[in-house]
Write a protein that holds these residues in place. Structure first.
Motif, PDB file in Angstrom:
ATOM      1  N   SER A   3       1.015  -1.185  -0.034  1.00 25.71           N
ATOM      2  CA  SER A   3      -0.065   0.128  -0.006  1.00 25.71           C
ATOM      3  C   SER A   3       0.691   1.118  -0.032  1.00 25.71           C
ATOM      4  N   GLY A   4       0.480   2.157  -0.761  1.00 20.42           N
ATOM      5  CA  GLY A   4       1.275   3.346  -0.991  1.00 20.42           C
ATOM      6  C   GLY A   4       2.115   3.590  -2.230  1.00 20.42           C
ATOM      7  N   GLN A   5       3.388   3.783  -2.355  1.00 20.53           N
ATOM      8  CA  GLN A   5       4.173   3.830  -3.457  1.00 20.53           C
ATOM      9  C   GLN A   5       5.594   3.637  -2.966  1.00 20.53           C
ATOM     10  N   ALA A   6       6.859   3.313  -3.916  1.00 15.81           N
ATOM     11  CA  ALA A   6       7.820   3.307  -3.588  1.00 15.81           C
ATOM     12  C   ALA A   6       8.544   3.671  -5.134  1.00 15.81           C
ATOM     13  N   TRP A   7       9.923   4.404  -4.775  1.00 15.98           N
ATOM     14  CA  TRP A   7      10.473   4.734  -6.154  1.00 15.98           C
ATOM     15  C   TRP A   7      11.948   4.053  -5.895  1.00 15.98           C
ATOM     16  N   GLY A   8      12.548   3.607  -7.021  1.00 18.64           N
ATOM     17  CA  GLY A   8      13.891   3.154  -6.765  1.00 18.64           C
ATOM     18  C   GLY A   8      14.120   1.769  -6.014  1.00 18.64           C
ATOM     19  N   GLU A   9      13.083   1.178  -5.833  1.00 15.48           N
ATOM     20  CA  GLU A   9      12.929   0.099  -4.916  1.00 15.48           C
ATOM     21  C   GLU A   9      13.852  -1.196  -5.253  1.00 15.48           C
ATOM     22  N   ALA A  10      14.455  -1.209  -6.714  1.00 20.67           N
ATOM     23  CA  ALA A  10      15.412  -2.311  -6.952  1.00 20.67           C
ATOM     24  C   ALA A  10      16.646  -2.100  -6.267  1.00 20.67           C
ATOM     25  N   ARG A  11      17.070  -0.982  -5.723  1.00 17.45           N
ATOM     26  CA  ARG A  11      18.226  -0.858  -5.043  1.00 17.45           C
ATOM     27  C   ARG A  11      17.643  -1.289  -3.348  1.00 17.45           C
ATOM     28  N   LEU A  12      16.679  -1.165  -3.144  1.00 19.94           N
ATOM     29  CA  LEU A  12      16.474  -1.725  -1.821  1.00 19.94           C
ATOM     30  C   LEU A  12      16.196  -3.237  -1.679  1.00 19.94           C
ATOM     31  N   ILE A  13      15.835  -4.062  -2.583  1.00 20.97           N
ATOM     32  CA  ILE A  13      15.317  -5.273  -2.437  1.00 20.97           C
ATOM     33  C   ILE A  13      16.673  -6.078  -2.154  1.00 20.97           C
ATOM     34  N   GLY A  14      16.715  -6.874  -1.045  1.00 19.55           N
ATOM     35  CA  GLY A  14      17.733  -7.885  -0.954  1.00 19.55           C
ATOM     36  C   GLY A  14      18.709  -7.016   0.090  1.00 19.55           C
ATOM     37  N   ARG A  15      18.437  -6.025   0.592  1.00 14.67           N
ATOM     38  CA  ARG A  15      19.272  -5.369   1.372  1.00 14.67           C
ATOM     39  C   ARG A  15      18.737  -5.457   2.781  1.00 14.67           C
ATOM     40  N   PRO A  16      19.488  -5.450   3.786  1.00 13.37           N
ATOM     41  CA  PRO A  16      19.212  -5.601   5.176  1.00 13.37           C
ATOM     42  C   PRO A  16      17.928  -4.721   5.755  1.00 13.37           C
ATOM     43  N   ALA A  17      16.846  -5.320   6.266  1.00 17.89           N
ATOM     44  CA  ALA A  17      15.657  -4.428   6.934  1.00 17.89           C
ATOM     45  C   ALA A  17      15.941  -4.777   8.538  1.00 17.89           C
ATOM     46  N   ILE A  18      16.296  -5.770   8.702  1.00 19.89           N
ATOM     47  CA  ILE A  18      16.861  -5.843  10.305  1.00 19.89           C
ATOM     48  C   ILE A  18      18.081  -6.665  10.263  1.00 19.89           C
ATOM     49  N   LEU A  19      18.989  -6.181  11.195  1.00 20.41           N
ATOM     50  CA  LEU A  19      20.296  -6.609  11.460  1.00 20.41           C
ATOM     51  C   LEU A  19      20.498  -7.083  12.991  1.00 20.41           C
ATOM     52  N   ASP A  20      20.894  -8.478  13.254  1.00 19.44           N
ATOM     53  CA  ASP A  20      21.207  -8.516  14.639  1.00 19.44           C
ATOM     54  C   ASP A  20      22.888  -8.757  14.568  1.00 19.44           C
ATOM     55  N   MET A  21      23.435  -7.851  15.315  1.00 16.77           N
ATOM     56  CA  MET A  21      25.050  -8.139  15.137  1.00 16.77           C
ATOM     57  C   MET A  21      25.514  -8.086  16.460  1.00 16.77           C
ATOM     58  N   PRO A  22      26.462  -9.314  16.567  1.00 16.12           N
ATOM     59  CA  PRO A  22      26.878  -9.258  18.184  1.00 16.12           C
ATOM     60  C   PRO A  22      28.113  -8.234  18.412  1.00 16.12           C
ATOM     61  N   ALA A  23      28.349  -7.908  19.575  1.00 13.42           N
ATOM     62  CA  ALA A  23      29.514  -6.951  19.606  1.00 13.42           C
ATOM     63  C   ALA A  23      30.070  -7.083  21.391  1.00 13.42           C
ATOM     64  N   GLY A  24      31.171  -7.548  21.349  1.00 19.12           N
ATOM     65  CA  GLY A  24      31.505  -7.881  22.743  1.00 19.12           C
ATOM     66  C   GLY A  24      30.588  -8.901  23.272  1.00 19.12           C
ATOM     67  N   ARG A  25      29.974  -8.892  24.761  1.00 18.95           N
ATOM     68  CA  ARG A  25      29.206  -9.864  25.237  1.00 18.95           C
ATOM     69  C   ARG A  25      27.613  -9.380  24.899  1.00 18.95           C
ATOM     70  N   GLY A  26      27.541  -8.400  24.191  1.00 23.63           N
ATOM     71  CA  GLY A  26      26.175  -7.857  23.761  1.00 23.63           C
ATOM     72  C   GLY A  26      25.894  -7.964  22.470  1.00 23.63           C
ATOM     73  N   HIS A  27      24.774  -7.463  21.941  1.00 21.93           N
ATOM     74  CA  HIS A  27      24.253  -7.334  20.770  1.00 21.93           C
ATOM     75  C   HIS A  27      23.769  -6.009  20.299  1.00 21.93           C
ATOM     76  N   VAL A  28      23.586  -5.877  18.782  1.00 17.62           N
ATOM     77  CA  VAL A  28      22.875  -4.758  18.299  1.00 17.62           C
ATOM     78  C   VAL A  28      21.985  -5.178  17.254  1.00 17.62           C
ATOM     79  N   VAL A  29      20.738  -4.626  17.656  1.00 17.10           N
ATOM     80  CA  VAL A  29      19.636  -5.130  16.684  1.00 17.10           C
ATOM     81  C   VAL A  29      19.399  -3.762  15.915  1.00 17.10           C
ATOM     82  N   ALA A  30      19.413  -3.802  14.905  1.00 17.97           N
ATOM     83  CA  ALA A  30      19.270  -2.405  14.130  1.00 17.97           C
ATOM     84  C   ALA A  30      18.098  -2.458  13.080  1.00 17.97           C
ATOM     85  N   PHE A  31      17.019  -1.926  13.197  1.00 19.51           N
ATOM     86  CA  PHE A  31      15.682  -1.822  12.360  1.00 19.51           C
ATOM     87  C   PHE A  31      16.335  -0.793  11.116  1.00 19.51           C
ATOM     88  N   ASN A  32      15.879  -1.162   9.876  1.00 18.54           N
ATOM     89  CA  ASN A  32      15.954  -0.263   8.722  1.00 18.54           C
ATOM     90  C   ASN A  32      14.641   0.442   8.431  1.00 18.54           C
TER      91      ASN A  32
END
Ligand SMILES: [Zn+2]
Length: 947
Positions: A876-905
């Motif tokens: 629903s809505g619209q998107a432009w230039g979506e070919a560049r977005l497809i396949g790229r990370p939408a959520i990353l879960d990355m360990p760092a030290g004893r913890g984690h970073v969860v990054a939402f795009n």
């Protein structure tokens, strides 16, 4: 005449205005001193109209000059809500043409007050007039002949809303002065307005914000007139939660201001809801450039053009330069405060005047692009420098508002007829063309979320019924208990707008805000249209308010299980059951013949469990089943996380909605200010730090407000009693600094979970807290939204843009705890955010010592943009230039030290709208221990953690 030169008022000029004003004031007598004071506060004679060049004298009614001891819009002064309201009450006490109503209370408990103004007959007949517009609003009980009879004795109600955006300070005093003028002037034009209309004025629609801004002005801005060296012009908070976003709340009605205006609307049915904003030189009267929303009755688009052209013409004829229309936003999204009118068969409109953000006179620059002569700007403002005063701003607002009222008084019967016609059109469409209804099945994995979506419709006065029998329709069968939205109702168009996907044209101009607000997409639910008119013969129980479904508890324990079917209330349940041991299944399992998906809860036998489970089931609509023993399934115990929410002083707006959502669910959390981050020891205080979306670049996220402005206390003092809520500070400048960044990094390395949303993810990814993720070219930060049509074409070609659209995603790790409750392919709501590449390993090559050019490492990607099975990207809505977005990370879960970073795009906490996305964030909080236990490259989370 004024192009490119600086205009300075001379006493000679002021003197020469006097006679002109006196001539135009007849039959009024100007109040002594008012002409001179207004002239002295006005920067150039072209910035003043005869209508507002004097105050009419009254022997009985106090004028603003009399009450405030100065004219409205005097330089260097701002009235706060208490004084504004005291004046409103004084006006109502002295004039039989004015009444005062309390239409709500703010989050901080301040009154939200409204004036009603009409002639004596109108004020005496207010109840009858309200009843007349209410009757016209529903053509099912008012046939055209009856409507004509009502219109003969009815009046349009014209509502003005001032100071919603608190740093747009001019409209409060403009409306107080106009209220006085409307009450006492004997000008024929004003008399006709009083006779033909009911004028409603909300002079301080956001009183919490008004009082903070007024105190801020006197504390930090008074006497400062050099725009180049002004400190920050606004306190960090206006309302308890929202800042600028407070006028993006019409569909969801979360803020008290919105609730008050909606309540007012459904009592008075104003023909016009007019919101006063400040942003353009010198006055822009809204229309939108298109594309246009097809679910607004087309009559409305001609009505608001007529009103706007009348304003442009009237002020232009008076020689006031810089009055324009059209070139501001599109007219596709109607999600603003005034949109309550657009969405309910009335007219929603607004101004952008030129506010200084302070009561002082400032030297401003009109950009050349806004100084050209155009069909929509026939007398442009002078390009270059202009000395612009608060009174100049007020003169434009009040003169144009009077022009709008004059036009409405002259078209009163036609406006009422159009209002009735639009309700009729909407109703008839629902009778005569499919779809004839929407069917909202109960359940859908989360019956409470279904009830909440139905509640939002009911809150908009869209009628919803509950079916009593099985519905056998030619396009489907529905069991009893299905919610039915029949479309033969006056607000059919709004129901269709809320329940069907938006299709923003791909070649349309740059949208101003979101391009999708479809409720089923926001809630991840189905509302199914039917083309079978037989739905009208179904027996329905009308719903007066949001249903409250109770859950079921089967059996008496000692162990309880709960299927995870995506319920949004799981987070609330975890904190209602905070003292109990809860284990979460890593994999699907069977028990008692029931299939339990991964993420389902296992509650081992423990004291007091059965009562707590019964209470939670009833309160939150969750089902629990009893088991004799815990099932044999790998699972992880999860304690209720100690949550910290970091709110940078530099931008509190979007994170306000995150706080709102937690507060609504009574989820405990620690509010972390910049200074709390800097102070460190975070891991001792909290387990999870949430950092929401902010409209800030990386340097601003770290360094915050410029230290050169500091120290800037935001604390309650005798001079600033409104400061210090919802949080206080000795100095809001300086951000977290490198020091605070190091403390956040320490928090993660010591075993904390940092969750970042939207542009907040720039901090860990680009600040280097986790490595291997490069920002790709082609993305845009959210702050480039609203660029206007000029920038649209270039932006569309250059960048990937999803300006508030529902788009498809695929879980790369469907067994990751973040995926609990979701299918592997789903969709989320995305605004314009930076684009990030797939993480890569670092390779140190002789020819490239600093770039990430090693092999890709997809293991941190929990979810990617696009649908691997090939469904269209946009839901629903619209998107432009979506070919560049497809396949790229939408959520990353990355360990760092004893913890984690969860990054939402993306931002799963967008304005309390995308409730179906929220579970992804709730999953991070609910499963924080399991996420921390995951190692890099681990796709199977079967290892257990100690409880
Ligand atoms: Zn505004």
């Amino acid at each position: 005449m004024v192009r490119g030169i600086i205009l300075v008022l001379s006493l000679l000029q002021a003197g020469s205005w006097l006679s002109a004003a006196q001539t135009s004031s007849a039959p009024d007598t100007p109040e002594a001193g008012s002409v001179e004071a207004i002239a002295a506060a006005t920067g150039d004679k072209h910035f003043l109209s005869p209508w507002v060049s004097y105050l009419p004298h009254s022997a009985t009614v106090p004028s603003p000059l009399n009450f405030l001891g100065r004219i409205a819009g005097a330089p260097g002064e701002l009235v706060d809500s208490a004084k504004a309201y005291a004046y409103c009450r004084a006006l109502a006490a002295a004039s039989p043409r004015v009444r005062v109503f309390t239409i709500g209370h703010s989050e901080e408990g301040r009154e939200i007050l409204m004036l009603a103004i009409a002639d004596e007959n109108g004020i005496r007949d207010l109840d009858r007039l309200k009843n007349a517009t209410a009757t016209l609003a529903d053509p099912r009980r008012t046939d055209p002949a009856a409507a004509e009879r009502i219109i003969a004795n009815a009046r349009p109600v014209y509502y003005f809303n001032a100071a919603l955006h608190s740093d747009e300070t001019g409209s409060t005093e403009a409306m107080l002065e106009m209220a006085y003028r409307l009450a006492v002037s004997q000008q024929p034009m004003i008399q006709r307005i009083r006779q033909q209309l009911v004028v409603l004025i909300n002079p301080v629609s956001n009183p919490d914000g008004r009082d903070k801004v007024v105190e801020w002005f006197y504390r930090y801005l008074k006497g400062k007139t050099d725009r180049n060296t002004l400190p920050r012009q606004s306190p960090p908070y206006w309302s308890k939660y929202a800042f600028v976003d407070i006028n993006r709340d019409t569909h969801q009605q979360t803020h008290e201001t919105t609730k008050a205006v909606h309540r007012m609307f459904h009592q008075w049915h104003p023909t016009v809801v007019h919101d006063l904003h400040e942003g353009s030189p010198f006055l822009m009267t809204w229309n939108g450039t298109g594309p246009y929303n097809p679910n607004i009755d087309p009559i409305t688009y001609t009505e608001f053009l007529e009103l706007s052209f009348h304003e442009v013409q009237t002020l232009t004829a008076m020689g006031m330069p810089g009055v324009s229309t059209w070139n501001f936003g599109e007219a596709f999204a109607h999600l603003y405060l005034d949109s309550v009118a657009m969405n309910h068969n009335s007219i929603g409109r607004g101004y952008e005047t030129w506010g200084n953000g302070t009561a002082e006179t400032l030297r401003r620059v009109v950009p050349p692009a806004e100084a050209s002569m155009e069909w929509y700007r026939p007398l442009p403002p002078p390009a270059g420098e202009v000395d612009w005063s608060a009174r100049d701003n007020l003169n434009y607002q009040e003169t144009a508002a009077l022009a709008a009222l004059d036009y409405s008084a002259g078209s009163a019967k036609a406006m009422l007829r159009n209002f009735y016609q639009k309700g009729w059109d909407s109703w008839q469409k629902g009778l005569n063309e499919p779809p004839y209804a929407f069917l909202i099945p109960d359940g859908q994995g989360d019956r409470t979320r279904v009830a909440q979506m139905v509640g939002r419709l009911i809150g908009q006065h869209i009628e919803v019924g509950l079916s009593q029998q099985e519905l056998k329709l030619k396009d489907g069968d529905y069991p009893p208990g299905t919610y039915v939205v029949r479309l033969d109702q006056p607000y059919r168009n709004y129901a269709v707008d809320l329940l069907t996907p938006q299709r923003y044209p791909k070649d349309g101009s740059e949208p101003y805000d979101d391009v999708s607000w479809e409720l089923p997409a926001h809630y991840h639910l189905q509302a199914i249209p039917t083309a079978d008119p037989a739905v009208r013969s179904a027996t329905l129980t009308p719903l007066a308010e949001q249903p409250h479904p109770a859950g079921d508890v089967a059996g008496g324990g000692p162990v309880f299980l709960m299927r995870d079917t995506g319920q949004e209330e799981l987070l609330t349940a975890r904190y209602r059951l905070a003292g109990f041991n809860i284990e979460v299944a890593d994999h699907a399992f069977q028990a008692g013949g029931i299939e339990f998906p991964a993420g389902s809860w296992v509650l081992p036998a423990q004291s007091g469990l059965i009562n707590a489970v019964r209470f939670t089931a009833n309160d939150l609509g969750l089902d629990f089943v009893s088991a004799a023993a815990v099932p044999d399934v790998p699972r992880h115990p999860e304690k209720a996380a100690r949550i910290g929410v970091w709110v940078p002083w530099a931008d509190t707006d979007s994170i306000g909605w995150l706080r709102y959502s937690l507060d609504q669910r009574r989820i405990p959390y620690t509010y972390l200010r910049d200074e709390d981050i800097r102070a460190g020891g975070l891991r001792d205080r909290v387990d999870v730090v949430l950092y929401g979306h902010v409209d800030l670049e990386l340097a601003e996220q770290v360094q915050g407000l410029p230290k050169a402005w500091g120290p800037m206390p935001f604390k309650k003092t005798p001079q600033t009693p409104s400061f210090g809520t919802p949080a206080e500070s000795d100095d809001i400048t300086g951000g977290i600094g490198w020091e605070g960044l190091a403390q956040l990094q320490r928090f993660v390395e010591e075993g904390g979970l940092l969750v970042t949303l939207g542009s907040g993810s720039m901090l860990p990814l680009e600040g280097g807290m986790v490595r291997g993720v490069r920002r790709s070219s082609g993305g845009v930060p959210r702050s480039t939204q609203g660029g206007g049509p000029d920038s649209a074409a270039a932006a569309q070609q250059a960048a990937t843009r999803t300006p508030g659209a529902h788009v498809r995603v695929t879980f790369d790790q469907p067994d990751h705890p973040l995926a609990y409750g979701y299918p592997a392919q789903t969709y989320v709501f995305r605004q314009n955010f930076p684009l990030y590449d797939v993480p890569r390993h670092w390779l140190r090559m002789a020819y490239c010592t600093t770039c990430l050019d090693g092999p890709e490492d997809r293991s941190p990607i929990v979810m990617e943009w696009g649908d691997r099975s090939g469904e269209p990207f946009v839901v629903s809505g619209q998107a432009w230039g979506e070919a560049r977005l497809i396949g790229r990370p939408a959520i990353l879960d990355m360990p760092a030290g004893r913890g984690h970073v969860v990054a939402f795009n993306f931002n799963p906490m967008h304005r309390d709208l995308n409730r179906g996305d929220q579970r992804m964030l709730w999953n991070a909080i609910l499963n924080w221990q399991a996420i921390l236990a995951r190692k890099a490259n681990q796709s199977d989370p079967s290892n257990k953690v100690a409880p």
